[in-house]
Design an enzyme around this catalytic site. Structure first.
Site, PDB file in Angstrom:
ATOM      1  N   ARG A 178      99.175  48.257  -6.914  1.00  0.00           N
ATOM      2  CA  ARG A 178     100.118  47.345  -7.569  1.00  0.00           C
ATOM      3  C   ARG A 178      99.328  46.396  -8.460  1.00  0.00           C
ATOM      4  O   ARG A 178      98.222  45.970  -8.098  1.00  0.00           O
ATOM      5  CB  ARG A 178     100.890  46.518  -6.531  1.00  0.00           C
ATOM      6  CG  ARG A 178     101.958  47.286  -5.769  1.00  0.00           C
ATOM      7  CD  ARG A 178     103.126  47.716  -6.659  1.00  0.00           C
ATOM      8  NE  ARG A 178     104.148  48.444  -5.929  1.00  0.00           N
ATOM      9  CZ  ARG A 178     104.197  49.770  -5.794  1.00  0.00           C
ATOM     10  NH1 ARG A 178     103.267  50.536  -6.350  1.00  0.00           N
ATOM     11  NH2 ARG A 178     105.179  50.339  -5.117  1.00  0.00           N
ATOM     12  N   GLU A 207     105.186  44.978 -15.656  1.00  0.00           N
ATOM     13  CA  GLU A 207     105.621  46.348 -15.927  1.00  0.00           C
ATOM     14  C   GLU A 207     107.088  46.290 -16.295  1.00  0.00           C
ATOM     15  O   GLU A 207     107.845  45.652 -15.563  1.00  0.00           O
ATOM     16  CB  GLU A 207     105.422  47.238 -14.692  1.00  0.00           C
ATOM     17  CG  GLU A 207     103.955  47.474 -14.374  1.00  0.00           C
ATOM     18  CD  GLU A 207     103.754  48.346 -13.135  1.00  0.00           C
ATOM     19  OE1 GLU A 207     104.725  48.999 -12.708  1.00  0.00           O
ATOM     20  OE2 GLU A 207     102.644  48.351 -12.608  1.00  0.00           O
ATOM     21  N   HIS A 226     102.446  53.469 -14.885  1.00  0.00           N
ATOM     22  CA  HIS A 226     102.888  53.615 -13.491  1.00  0.00           C
ATOM     23  C   HIS A 226     103.517  54.999 -13.253  1.00  0.00           C
ATOM     24  O   HIS A 226     104.687  55.095 -12.843  1.00  0.00           O
ATOM     25  CB  HIS A 226     103.844  52.487 -13.094  1.00  0.00           C
ATOM     26  CG  HIS A 226     103.897  52.262 -11.613  1.00  0.00           C
ATOM     27  ND1 HIS A 226     104.143  51.039 -11.045  1.00  0.00           N
ATOM     28  CD2 HIS A 226     103.728  53.114 -10.558  1.00  0.00           C
ATOM     29  CE1 HIS A 226     104.135  51.151  -9.719  1.00  0.00           C
ATOM     30  NE2 HIS A 226     103.880  52.409  -9.407  1.00  0.00           N
TER      31      HIS A 226
HETATM   32  O1  LIG Z   1     104.853  52.894  -4.299  1.00  0.00           O
HETATM   33  C1  LIG Z   1     105.236  53.902  -4.889  1.00  0.00           C
HETATM   34  O2  LIG Z   1     105.970  54.725  -4.385  1.00  0.00           O
HETATM   35  C2  LIG Z   1     104.817  54.159  -6.302  1.00  0.00           C
HETATM   36  O3  LIG Z   1     103.807  53.324  -6.720  1.00  0.00           O
HETATM   37  C3  LIG Z   1     106.016  53.984  -7.201  1.00  0.00           C
HETATM   38  O4  LIG Z   1     106.382  52.649  -7.239  1.00  0.00           O
END
Ligand SMILES: O=C(O)[C@H](O)CO
Length: 262
Positions: A178, A207, A226
């Protein structure tokens, strides 16, 4: 995500991470809560390899050099020299399913040593042959530092100026977890001042990233939008798992992958 509807009984996020969900509210209202971990490990690990290779091989600089006619006919033996994965030390911050899937892929690149850090030493780390070290030690000795930790109060901005200063000048930082685990202005400064060699980011703040963002102007930063788990197979598996979790919860059965809120 805010949880309105007073009749809400079940929440399932089609993601592994759930930092975007109001867990306190879920707990308070006794809502059943699930996510979709595991099925995305391979997809996200592949995306990490993409970033590791692109950042270490200076993909952005090379591409820009061609576009700007800077690729000269005469051989310059020092031009666009990269960092090798072969013989390197790889440090994984958060050896969960995704971290381990990344490590397994990198074994094929002849990595010399794997180290990892987290709350505790893990049997799967030992079985893989990775050494458990402190965060500081990992930063100090790793050629590749890979962030695969969930975003929590504890990991929030853990990659900051202090952390980047401890890394090797030749280090490559990759984040597939993240954006919040990174202090982004500190990362930008480290990349600009060549305190580290390069970064590869699938996640960032905010994002979506605005098209004129500073991160996109850095020659030593590879950014993807992402897309870690964005493969056809992975998303299908995530959707199926999410749907089955909802059906189970509505039938009063335990979800396949519940999130235990403490
Ligand atoms: O955590 C997750 O599943 C991926 O990063 C998509 O947000």
């Amino acid at each position: 995500m805010s949880l309105t509807g007073p009749k809400l009984r079940v929440v399932v996020t089609m993601t592994a991470g759930y930092d975007n969900i109001d867990v306190e509210e879920i707990k308070k209202r006794g809502i059943k809560f699930g996510n979709t971990p595991g099925v995305l490990n391979d997809g996200v690990a592949d995306a990490a390899i993409l970033l590791i290779l692109a950042a270490s091989r200076r993909y952005i600089e090379g591409r820009k050099a061609i576009e700007q006619s800077l690729w000269k006919f005469e051989l310059n033996a020092q031009w666009l020299l990269a960092q090798d994965i072969n013989g390197s030390t790889v440090g994984i911050v958060g050896l969960g399913g995704i971290g381990l899937a990344i490590a397994k892929r990198l074994k094929g690149f002849n990595v010399a040593k794997f180290v990892y850090t987290g709350h505790r030493e893990k049997p799967e780390g030992k079985a893989f042959g990775a050494e458990f070290v402190s965060f500081d030690e990992l930063l100090k000795i790793s050629d590749f530092v890979i962030a695969s930790v969930p975003l929590t109060k504890e990991t929030d901005q853990m990659f900051n100026a202090e952390a980047f200063a401890k890394m090797k000048k030749t280090a490559i930082f990759v984040n597939i977890s993240r954006g919040g685990v990174v202090n982004q202005p500190d990362l930008i400064a480290a990349l600009k001042q060549n305190k580290i060699f390069a970064a590869g980011l699938d996640v960032m703040t905010p994002e979506p990233l605005p098209s004129d963002h500073e991160l996109l102007k850095l020659p030593n930063c590879v950014v993807t939008p992402h897309i870690g788990c964005a493969t056809e197979k992975t998303r299908n598996k995530m959707a199926e798992l999410a749907a089955n979790n909802i059906l189970k919860a509505l039938k009063g059965e335990p979800m396949l992958t519940p999130v235990v809120v403490t």
